[in-house]
Every structure is written in C-alpha cells, then in structure tokens.
Design a protein around this motif. Structure first.
Motif, PDB file in Angstrom:
ATOM      1  N   ILE A 228      19.243   2.254  -2.837  1.00 23.21           N
ATOM      2  CA  ILE A 228      17.853   1.813  -2.840  1.00 23.21           C
ATOM      3  C   ILE A 228      16.986   2.948  -2.309  1.00 23.21           C
ATOM      4  O   ILE A 228      17.196   3.465  -1.196  1.00 23.21           O
ATOM      5  N   THR A 229      16.020   3.304  -3.153  1.00 22.79           N
ATOM      6  CA  THR A 229      15.071   4.367  -2.758  1.00 22.79           C
ATOM      7  C   THR A 229      13.706   3.731  -2.582  1.00 22.79           C
ATOM      8  O   THR A 229      13.134   3.163  -3.543  1.00 22.79           O
ATOM      9  N   ILE A 230      13.157   3.784  -1.380  1.00 17.65           N
ATOM     10  CA  ILE A 230      11.857   3.178  -1.061  1.00 17.65           C
ATOM     11  C   ILE A 230      10.831   4.291  -0.891  1.00 17.65           C
ATOM     12  O   ILE A 230      10.993   5.182  -0.061  1.00 17.65           O
ATOM     13  N   THR A 231       9.788   4.194  -1.753  1.00 17.16           N
ATOM     14  CA  THR A 231       8.692   5.157  -1.689  1.00 17.16           C
ATOM     15  C   THR A 231       7.499   4.483  -1.017  1.00 17.16           C
ATOM     16  O   THR A 231       7.073   3.397  -1.457  1.00 17.16           O
ATOM     17  N   VAL A 232       6.980   5.056  -0.014  1.00 18.54           N
ATOM     18  CA  VAL A 232       5.833   4.509   0.739  1.00 18.54           C
ATOM     19  C   VAL A 232       4.548   4.937   0.047  1.00 18.54           C
ATOM     20  O   VAL A 232       4.311   6.127  -0.169  1.00 18.54           O
ATOM     21  N   LEU A 233       3.774   3.945  -0.362  1.00 18.62           N
ATOM     22  CA  LEU A 233       2.515   4.200  -1.062  1.00 18.62           C
ATOM     23  C   LEU A 233       1.319   4.025  -0.129  1.00 18.62           C
ATOM     24  O   LEU A 233       1.365   3.292   0.852  1.00 18.62           O
ATOM     25  N   ASP A 234       0.351   4.598  -0.617  1.00 13.48           N
ATOM     26  CA  ASP A 234      -0.856   4.566   0.190  1.00 13.48           C
ATOM     27  C   ASP A 234      -1.729   3.395  -0.213  1.00 13.48           C
ATOM     28  O   ASP A 234      -1.841   3.087  -1.377  1.00 13.48           O
TER      29      ASP A 234
END
Length: 828
Positions: A228-234
C-alpha cells in the motif's frame, strides 16, 4: 522454492493420512462418505459393495456403477474389489465455491434386477489456497487535512478455502500515522480499513509505504500480501458522502437491457471543482459485474446492459466510488447489493439413470423397466417437477426418493399387438407459466409362446381319384402362429387313428415341415370310399402349443371294373347257357333275361345290352336296358332248331368296359308256355295277381315317401351347416357314423335315360354296402321290382338264386314272396 514444495508435500501427505480412514454414516437411509479434496486418482473412498451388502461376484455380474449429478464423473467403482475410488482430481473450491458444505450426490445403479441407491460424498476442505489480493500494489491519496480517526477502506483479501482454512485476520506493518481496523460487514465479510491516528504533514513525509498481510486459519498458516502506497495530498478537505452506505435492489431475471436499476447519490460540501462529483465502479470490481452493468459518471445511474442468469449468480455486490475534482481528489464509497429474482426460464430435464431393458409380454405388474430422474435448474416452485405418462399406457411411474422414479409395468402387454412401446414421459414444472419437456423411452417387448398354431380352416375336403400313384401328394394343410422365432416354428404330424382297423399312418404320411400329405399306396374306391385324417400343428415353444384340423379324404370312382354276368348262372361259371323255347312262340316272346352287375358306381355302373351276333338276327332282339331277350317275329318251321346268340354288355364309363355272354336257344315243339298263361292270368283279375300288384304299389309308394323325407332332412341340415362346413354331404357326425354299420342310409334317385330306379344303400360305408334297387323299365310291358343284396363286389352266388325268380321258368309265387321278404327287411 524447493523448500516450499517440500513443505507442501509434507502437509499433503499428513492430510491424506489423516483422512485415510474415512467416515461413513447413514442419514435418511443414504450412505455418506467424507474425503478431503485433491485426493490422487485411484484413492479409495470406501468399500461400496460391503456397505450395500453385495458380494464381489455381484459387483461384476450386476454391473454396479455410479452416476454423478455434478456433470463430471469424479468417482468410479473398482469391479474387482467393489471399492468406490477417485476417478479424477476434485477441487472443492471449483465445485462448491464458498459454500460451507460441499456434498456430491451419487446414484448407485445395480442391474438385474434394477436397483437404485443414493450415496453422498462430502468433500472436506484442505488449506490449499493462500489468501490473495486482487492487486499486489494499492495506491491511496489522502489529503493532509484529513482528520484524525478518518477511515479508509482497503481491498479485502480472498481465500477460496472455507471454515478454519479461510481468511481469519490481517496484519499491518508498523507506522506512526496509521493503524489497521477490521470492519465487519453484512454476510460475515470483513473489510480492512486504515485509520489515521495522527495528522498528516505532506512537508514532513509525502509518501507512506505500508505492507498489508492477510492470514488464514489453516495449519500451517498461509498468507498473502499487498503493498500500500499512501500519497499525502494537499487541502481538499471534504470528500463526497453517499446518502446510504448500502443500496439494496431486487431485480427480475428477465429484466430488459437498458433498464436503470439503481441511482446512488453522493454530496460534497466543497465548492467549485472540489464539489463536482464523478461516479465510477470500484477499482476492484470483477469482470462478471462489468459485463452486466454500467454506471453514468455524471448521474450515478446504474444501467443493466447484459442478460441476468439466476442459475449462474443469484446476487451481486457492486462497489461505487464518488470522486470529486478537487486537488487533491477526494472520494466516497458505497455498495449496491443486487438480488436477482428467479424466473421460470429453464425447462425441466429428464435423465435416464439406467437404460431400459426388454420386457417379456407376460411380465407381472410392477416389473421395473428403467430408472429415471428429473431436475430443473430453477428454484422454488419453478424447480418443482412432476412427471406424467400418456393415458392408457401399460406403464406407470413409481417414485423412489427425491426426484427419482422407476418406470414399471402397470398393464397387460401383448407383443403380437405391439412389439415396441415408445413411452413418452412429460416433465412439467410448477412455474408460471409452467415449462415442460418430453422424453421418449423405447421399451422392447419380447415374445412368449402364448398363441397356438391356427389352421387356415378347421377342416379340409380332399377328393382323390382311385388307382392313383403311391407317393403322390394328396393335399397341403397350412397353419400360422402369431408368435415369433422358435415359438412360431411349426411342425405337422398325423394323430394316430384307425381306418378299417388299420392305422391311418399306413395310408398316408405328412411332411412335418410344410404340411404336405402324401399317399402311401393306391386307393380302391370299391374297398374304401372315404376316411379322415387328424392333423396336428405344434410350435417349438416351451411349453409347446398345438391345434388340430380334420382332413376328409373322398375316393372318387374310376371305371376300372368290367360288367359281370350274374344270370344266366351257367354263363357265370364260364359255360354256354342253354334256353328252350317253343316253336309256337309269337313275336315278343320272352326267351330269357341277361342280368349283369358292375362293381363301379354312378355312370360307370350303368349297363346296356346289345345283340352282337346271332344265328338269325331277324328272329331275336335284346332290350338295351333290361337285357330281356325276346322274339322279333313268330317262329317259323324254316328256322333252325338251334339258335346261338352272342350278347355284348357295356358300362357307361370312360373308357368303356364290356363283357359278353353266349346263349344257346333250342326250339322245341309242344313246349308249354308259362309266361303266356301268366300274361293271360294277369289280364284277368285274380286274387294272387291283385295281391302282387298291391305289394308293388305299396313298396313304390314307401320308397318314394322315404326318398322325399330324406331329401328334406338333408336339405335342412345343409342350409343350417353351410357356414361351418364346406360340404353338406360330409360332416363330423356323418364320419362318426361310418364306424357303426347299418346306421348310414344313402338314397340315390336316378332319372337319366329310359331306366328309372331308386337305389338305397345301407350299412358300413367303409366296408361292404347293401343295395336295394327298384328298376321300372318303360320298354317292358311288365314292371320288375327286384331287390338285390350283394355281400361283396365279387361274390354273386346269393344274388343268382334271387334273380332266378324273375325267369320265365320260375313261378310268380316265388317272386312275390321275395318282394315281401325284402320289403320287410327294408322297412323294419
């Protein structure tokens, strides 16, 4: 890789040995075995013969075999040991899916007689599948403004195993911002969710890599992982929210393509592009859903685009994602549950479990002909099946268990009427509208010897000329048999009986194959006029059946006997007959009377007399019919004293038979003429002549009345029996009378030619006959009434003494006494 395979082999053998001693139990009268999946081909399931109470010899002789309702033949029977063995690899997950119980119903068929047993084999799950994710890499985008405690659903792992071997838990790699929670859904399904434990800071850590592990409950434990790859968005801090978490839809199986089945609705509190929502199916939506449904990305309407099939899948779980257009994008999730309602779109099916056997036509009611079963892929009332047979069919269906039936006989069978029955079975379900199907089962009827041979007619009349060649064919009888094969093969024979005290087999013989009857020797009408043969026709069945017919053989007379002179008696002995006549005889004087008989009958016995040669042909004449020799003129002194006459006697047969007699006539002077005196006496009324005349009249009247009565009786009998007998002259009762002498009376009335006579024949027709003949000659001036009773055709000594009474030298007294005597014999 080698170590993993070795570990798996070890686990395989352990499981195999664990289930080697199989359990079997009986539930509701059925035998159940339990085995693990993935057994090798040839593995023993159980001793089927022992459990069914059969010996090893019966396994082969009665053709023990199994039939599976699963479509594949997973099991077979070892005919040598009677064991149920695995026929091919069994994958429980492919066979029963996620069902908790996986039971294969089997039908065990035993023939001769047909029997059906139902057994069940329960397939137990082994931990042969690891949990797996649809995607090995999952990407999530989470806004940094996400609140602590926010949950993000993850992909659920799938494990085809069931029970303790199924998916049990999830583990999560260690991370300071996220933790793992398990959410329990309806239906017992668990969904892993990521929970945000701390606020995100994209500037500190924009990407988080986590490892999700799914574990099952097997021993040893098997697992599957997803990265699982979690990308933090703005900042887009509001995500779409659906009105409901789960939308439930009920859909008919026959729904039309293009129909809108659901309208899930989501809202977003943001404005602008952050609040614009697009709908889509979840990224893990299987192809089976994508092939049937589509979603409008703007409105969220779910549209049916394929054909539903309840029998394939009865329900669908569709994940819907609502995603906004903010930056970063935010999304909400819901689930649409589609339950398919069954439609009666499958016709029932008739399955022949055991091929039909031939049935004897005398089979008892209830005899099993075939075993059949019925099934319907629909559910509920749509899957309830009833079977029917046509009305009037000699068969019926006997239910056994579940949807299994036995086709049995219920009426009388007759192969001669119908050799094969095409039994049409109609299966109808209880749906609305109901569906039906038909199947025709051919049933062959085997023959039983239940029909005796039948002759073309009950009796035959055969007319045979006498003096035929020995060995010639007399007649051919024929019989037929409605049966088949050996039961219809007919042999002919002649029943033993007596003809004139001799076995009938010495007269004739019969060809046993074709019924042709041949003569053993030539027949003589004068010795045998009629006899009967009892012919028997017998078939080759077991037991054999037979019938009889009577053949009446009538011998036809041929002109094979020449006339025999019985008077003058001296001519009979071969010497010259001498007669005396006075010279004073006038014209018409009766010199003598030649009498002859013929052993033949009918026209062959009609006799005529002719003067062939004479010393003086102008002096004598011979009556053509009576044989009376008279003078044509008065005797003169110039005539020789010795006259020689050669008289020829002929019959009326073809060819003509003849005889001659020589009569020597001596002319003497002063010879007394008794006939002239008699003639004068008859002219004058006298007491004696009146008595004779009275006797003659009474006798003629009696014979005439007797003839008339006899003719009437015979005519009535012929009319009554014309339908049942081919001949009015011979019936069975008449033939029986041949055996009793003096019981048969035959009267022949002849009016041909100038001679009128009535002939009465009495006595045994098969032996000697008695004849009484009255001859009335119009050519003679006297009427002669002579009774002749010969004892045989060749011995005429007794007849000579009777005929002597009619000669001129005899007295009328003797003749009248003879008439009275014979009349008393005739009417006594």
């Amino acid at each position: 890789m080698t170590k993993r395979m070795g570990y798996r082999d070890w686990r395989w053998h352990a499981l195999w040995w664990h289930h080697f001693f199989l359990l079997w139990s009986t539930t509701d009268g059925q035998t159940r075995y339990t085995i693990p999946e993935e057994l090798k081909q040839g593995s023993v399931v159980g001793n089927l013969a022992k459990d069914l109470g059969l010996g090893l010899s019966e396994v082969f002789d009665r053709k023990l075999h199994v039939a599976s309702e699963a479509g594949k033949q997973y099991f077979s029977v070892d005919a040598g040991k009677g064991e149920l063995v695995v026929n091919e690899r069994i994958d429980r997950e492919a066979l029963c899916g996620q069902s908790a119980s996986c039971v294969l119903p089997l039908q065990v068929v035993i023939e001769d007689p047909l029997q059906l047993h139902k057994i069940e084999v329960e397939i137990r799950d082994i931990n042969d599948n690891s949990p797996s994710f649809l995607t090995n890499n999952l990407s999530l985008k989470i806004a940094e403004s996400a609140a602590v405690g926010t949950r993000f659903p993850l992909e659920s792992a799938l494990d085809p195993d069931v029970g303790s071997n199924s998916l049990k838990s999830y583990t999560f790699s260690k991370n300071e911002c996220f933790s793992l929670k398990i959410k329990e859904m309806e239906g017992g399904r668990s969904v892993p969710e990521i929970v945000l434990d701390r606020p995100l800071d994209r500037e500190k850590k924009p990407i988080h890599n986590l490892l999700l592990t799914a574990l099952d409950g097997g021993n040893p434990v098997r697992s599957g992982t997803s990265q699982i790859t979690i990308t933090v968005l703005d900042i887009n801090d509001n995500f779409p929210v659906f009105d409901e978490n789960v939308y439930k839809v009920t859909l008919d199986e026959k729904s039309i393509k293009g129909a809108v089945i659901a309208r899930p609705k989501a809202t977003d509190a943001d404005e602008g592009s952050n609040g614009e929502i697009e709908y889509s199916f979840g990224v893990r939506t299987p192809d089976s859903v994508l092939s049937l449904f589509e979603i409008n990305s703007l409105t969220g309407e779910i549209i049916l685009k394929g054909d539903l099939d309840y029998e394939t899948t009865s329900s669908y779980d569709i994940d819907i994602t609502a995603k906004d257009k903010g930056s970063p994008e935010m999304e909400g999730h819901c689930r649409v549950q589609v339950d398919v309602v069954d439609y009666n779109d499958n016709a029932p099916e008739i399955v022949i479990t055991s091929q039909p056997k031939s049935v004897r036509e005398d089979a008892a009611r209830g005899t099993v002909v075939a075993l059949i079963s019925a099934r319907d892929l629909d559910s509920g009332d749509n899957g309830k099946v009833t079977l029917q047979l046509p009305k009037g069919s000699p068969f019926s269906l006997k239910p056994s268990f579940s949807n299994n039936y036995a086709l049995v006989t219920s009426g009388a069978l007759d192969r001669e009427s119908l050799t094969e029955y095409n039994v049409e079975i109609t299966a109808t379900d209880s749906g609305s509208p109901p569906l039906s199907s038909k199947k025709t089962i051919p049933v062959t009827i085997t023959d039983v010897n239940d029909n005796p041979p039948i002759f073309t007619q009950p009796s035959y009349n055969v007319y045979l000329k006498e003096n035929g060649l020995p060995g010639s064919i007399l007649y051919s009888v024929s019989a037929s048999d409605l049966d088949l094969g050996e039961n219809a093969k007919i042999s002919y024979s002649i029943s033993d009986s007596k003809v004139q005290g001799v076995s009938v087999s010495s007269y004739v013989y019969i060809n046993s194959d074709n019924g042709s009857i041949y003569s053993m020797h030539s027949f003589d009408y004068e010795k045998l006029k009629v006899f009967q043969i009892q012919v028997q026709a017998k078939d080759q069945g077991s037991p054999s059946l037979s019938s009889n017919a009577t053949v009446h053989v009538f011998i036809l007379d041929q002109n094979d006997n020449a006339p025999i002179v019985i008077y003058p008696s001296s001519a009979v002995l071969g010497s010259l007959s001498h007669q005396r006549m006075p010279r004073s005889a006038k014209a018409g004087h009766l010199v003598t009377k030649v009498t002859a008989v013929d052993a033949d009958s009918g026209h062959n016995a009609w006799i005529s007399y002719k003067l062939a040669e004479a010393t003086d042909a102008s002096l004598f004449t011979v009556n053509l019919y009576t044989g009376e020799v008279r003078t044509k003129r008065a005797v003169s002194e110039q005539d020789d004293s010795s006259q020689r006459l050669l008289i020829e006697i002929k019959d009326d047969g073809e060819p003509v038979q003849s005889a001659t007699v020589t009569v020597s006539v001596l002319l003497e002077d002063g010879l007394h003429e008794p006939i002239l005196d008699l003639r004068q006496k008859t002219v004058e009324p006298s007491k004696k002549s009146g008595r004779i005349t009275l006797y003659l009249i009474l006798s003629l009247a009696s014979v005439s009345v007797l003839c008339l009565v006899t003719f009437l009786i015979l005519t009535v009998k012929c009319i009554r029996n014309s339908r049942s007998s081919g001949s009015c002259c011979m019936r069975r009762s008449d033939c029986d009378d041949y055996k009793n002498p003096n019981r048969n009376l035959q009267i022949q009335l002849n009016t041909d030619g100038p001679i009128k006579y009535v002939e009465v024949l009495g006595g045994d027709m098969l032996s000697q006959s008695q004849s009484f003949r009255s001859c009335m000659s119009p050519m003679s001036e006297y009427s002669d009434f002579t009774f002749v009773k010969p004892s045989s055709t060749t011995d005429f000594k007794e007849m000579i003494s009777v005929l002597d009474a009619s000669l001129p030298d005899s007295t009328w007294t003797f003749e009248s006494q003879q008439v009275r005597t014979n009349l008393s014999v005739l009417f006594s």
